[in-house]
Design an enzyme around this catalytic site. Structure first.
Site, PDB file in Angstrom:
ATOM      1  CB  SER A  36      12.638  66.736 -56.783  1.00 30.42           C
ATOM      2  OG  SER A  36      12.676  67.575 -57.671  1.00 30.42           O
TER       3      SER A  36
ATOM      4  CB  CYS B 179      14.447  63.108 -62.848  1.00 32.57           C
ATOM      5  SG  CYS B 179      14.349  64.408 -61.991  1.00 32.57           S
TER       6      CYS B 179
END
Ligand SMILES: NC(=O)c1ccc[n+]([C@@H]2O[C@H](COP(=O)([O-])OP(=O)(O)OC[C@H]3O[C@@H](n4cnc5c(N)ncnc54)[C@H](O)[C@@H]3O)[C@@H](O)[C@H]2O)c1
Ligand SMILES: [Zn+2]
Ligand SMILES: [Zn+2]
Length: 369
Positions: A47, A171
């Site tokens: 990301s 994450c």
């Protein structure tokens, strides 16, 4: 009293370049309801790469990094959940604790969070550079020696969990595990295919293995990634190609019960419904660029009772799931440490993104001194 530090070295994205600049910037002390964290480690996630490559629009300049863990250095007024010295994993989607979703125990679809605006709840940020406001990516900004986050984004975990492992729980591991357990609710003996086995895809495979999915089919362009996938429990590995659906069908009989996309490419997302059996679930974990719609054969999807599920942060409830994942690691049931392919310095972060663009490395993790 204003707690030190007042300065922090941080990886800054200027909003246009594909490379980050390491700068020494200013950091304000934690205000009410916020926490100053000294980072121990920050993962380098796909990301972050999307942002550098201009796939998504964000406020800038941005202090990158959203997969971090560290030690609470100081807390602002009214903070009760954590105290100085606690080891914490940072959440990149902090809940507002007030909206209907939060009040219904569904904080993962909170509508009041300002995480995606890269802002603290009061609309400020703690970081600046020569008078210019800096925005911590997803209100985390973990590619920095220090950061200030809302209290609800700092989750205490046992100090025995090393920071490099803890950062990944923040994450890739939470996303992968949550997509399997919270979103898809995969059961033992059900079959799954994972398209894209980078940091997130390998985390999905680890979770599929944990819940007893079988067979587990990994798909990637890279031989190294496929080898890693086998080590985390994949029973079959395939390279992408025109006959992918046929090969998945050969292995599973009628198609997989679940297919996960963990790349963020339009073409691979479009291929998902063809990999699953009637009644199966296709789970979107990889995030495509903004304004890149995918096309789905809706008639075939409806007639075969297939579902397409969007999975954001694996519907993680950080206060529940981070300690659980930390305990699974400590119990030897989730080999998060083996996901770390490279431990790097903050100054070497651009090399890590270049390697990621080439499809190399399972997960680079920045380790702070
Ligand atoms: N949904 C969420 O909450 C969430 C959370 C974290 C990351 N993500 C997204 O997940 C995606 C993956 O992130 P990551 O950190 O694992 O990135 P990564 O770069 O480590 O992994 C991507 C993998 O895809 C492989 N790949 C590339 N093109 C391929 C193709 N055509 N066919 C098969 N494999 C191919 C690469 O070899 C690599 O192993 C990104 O889009 C990221 O933004 C989503
Ligand atoms: Zn991430
Ligand atoms: Zn909320």
């Amino acid at each position: 009293m204003i707690p030190s530090p007042r300065k922090t070295r941080a990886a800054v994205h200027d909003g246009t370049s594909t490379a980050l600049e390491i700068r020494t910037v200013e950091i304000a002390p934690p205000g009410p309801g916020t926490v100053l964290v000294r980072l121990g480690a920050s993962g380098v996630c796909g990301s972050d790469r999307h942002v550098l490559d201009g796939d998504w629009q964000l406020p800038s300049p941005t202090v990158m990094g959203h997969e971090g863990a560290g030690t609470v250095e100081a807390v602002g007024a009214g903070v009760e959940d954590v105290a100085a010295g606690d080891h914490v994993i940072l959440s990149w989607f902090y809940p507002c604790r007030r909206c209907t979703a939060c009040l219904s125990g569904r904080s993962f679809v909170c509508t009041g969070s300002r995480s995606e605006e890269c802002l603290l709840p009061d609309g400020s940020t703690a970081l600046s550079d020569a008078g210019t406001q800096l925005f911590p990516y997803l209100s985390v900004g973990s590619m920095s020696e220090y950061t200030v986050v809302p209290e609800s984004a700092a989750i205490k975990v046992p100090a025995e969990v090393p920071f490099d492992v803890a950062s990944l729980i923040g994450c890739s591991i939470a996303t992968g595990y949550g997509s399997v357990v919270n979103d898809a609710a995969v059961q033992a003996g059900q079959s799954a295919v994972v398209v894209g086995t980078g940091g997130v895809g390998l985390s999905i495979i680890m979770a599929l293995n944990l819940v007893g999915a079988n067979p587990i089919i990994a798909v990637d362009l890279s031989d190294d990634k496929l080898e890693a996938a086998r080590s985390f429990g994949a029973t079959h590995t395939l390279k992408p190609g025109d006959d992918l659906a046929a090969r998945v069908q050969e292995i599973t009989g009628t198609g997989a019960d679940f297919a996960f996309e963990a790349i963020g490419r339009v073409e691979t997302i479009e291929s998902l419904p063809w990999l699953i059996t009637a009644g199966g679930k296709a789970v979107l974990v990889g995030l495509p660029p903004q304004d890149a719609p995918v096309s789905i054969d809706a008639l075939a999807l409806a007639e075969t009772g297939k579902s397409l599920i969007g999975s954001n942060y694996g519907s993680t409830v950080p206060g529940r799931d981070f300690p659980r994942l930390a305990e699974l690691y400590l119990a030897g049931k989730l080999p998060v440490d083996r996901l770390i392919s490279n431990r790097i310095k903050l100054d070497d972060v651009n090399e890590a993104f270049d390697a990621m663009r080439r499809g190399e490395r399972a997960r680079s993790v920045i380790v702070f001194d």
